[in-house]
Design a protein around this motif. Sequence first.
Motif, short mmCIF file in Angstrom:
data_model
loop_
_atom_site.label_atom_id
_atom_site.label_comp_id
_atom_site.label_asym_id
_atom_site.label_seq_id
_atom_site.Cartn_x
_atom_site.Cartn_y
_atom_site.Cartn_z
N LEU A 72 0.84 -0.96 -0.16
CA LEU A 72 0.14 -0.17 -0.25
C LEU A 72 0.23 1.46 0.13
CD1 LEU A 72 -2.73 1.13 0.29
CD2 LEU A 72 -2.72 0.66 2.66
N VAL A 75 1.39 2.25 -3.50
CA VAL A 75 0.83 2.41 -4.16
C VAL A 75 0.34 3.87 -3.87
CG1 VAL A 75 -2.17 2.01 -4.58
CG2 VAL A 75 -0.23 0.02 -4.29
N GLU A 76 0.65 3.68 -2.59
CA GLU A 76 0.66 5.51 -2.28
C GLU A 76 1.52 6.77 -3.18
OE1 GLU A 76 0.16 5.30 1.59
OE2 GLU A 76 -2.00 4.85 2.03
N LEU A 103 -2.40 0.09 -9.96
CA LEU A 103 -3.42 0.38 -9.25
C LEU A 103 -4.20 1.78 -7.67
CD1 LEU A 103 -0.94 -2.87 -6.84
CD2 LEU A 103 -3.45 -3.26 -7.76
N LYS A 107 -6.88 3.28 -6.58
CA LYS A 107 -6.84 4.32 -5.07
C LYS A 107 -7.65 5.01 -5.20
CE LYS A 107 -4.88 4.49 -1.07
NZ LYS A 107 -6.05 5.00 0.04
N LEU A 132 -8.54 -6.41 -6.26
CA LEU A 132 -8.15 -6.24 -6.17
C LEU A 132 -7.83 -3.83 -6.53
CD1 LEU A 132 -5.85 -4.82 -3.53
CD2 LEU A 132 -3.55 -5.52 -4.80
N GLN A 135 -11.44 -3.28 -5.09
CA GLN A 135 -11.34 -2.97 -3.40
C GLN A 135 -10.57 -1.70 -3.38
OE1 GLN A 135 -8.30 -6.12 -1.53
NE2 GLN A 135 -9.31 -5.34 0.57
N LEU A 136 -8.81 -1.71 -4.32
CA LEU A 136 -8.64 0.05 -3.80
C LEU A 136 -9.79 0.49 -4.20
CD1 LEU A 136 -5.04 -1.01 -5.09
CD2 LEU A 136 -5.54 -0.05 -2.84
#
Length: 139
Positions: A72, A75-76, A103, A107, A132, A135-136
């Motif tokens: 994560l 990803v951020e 990803l 997000k 995924l 989910q994100l």
Amino acid sequence: MFIPITSTVSVAPQISADDVAAAAAQGFRTIVNNRPDGESFDQPAGAEIAAACAAQGLDYVAIPIDHTGFSLEQVEAMAAALANGPVLAFCRSGTRSCNLWALAAAKGGIAPAEIVEAAGQGGYNVAGLMPLLRQLAGA
């Protein structure tokens, strides 16, 4: 050599310091290195790419992705780098860079189906990330 995924994000296989000038000429503002140093004996060091970016006035961000996969935090970090686009992200083949973009895009609220379509237009298949991505994206 630079593969457009969106109007502000492209990916590429391993670039050289010489490729940084071409990226600057094409209007990129940020280069993201998704390859760990020392992954292959023939790759330039991240510091070499970073120095070339500095010489061209480009931002350089290192978000190395190794065999352990994506976190994560990575990803951020990619989402933050994307905010300073246009962005060119690279790794050995461009696949990790495209996956990390996917990803981060999810997000950021982009619909997973749009992400899969954009990646596909660039020649990358991120459909395996769909659970995924959903989910994100909070879908």
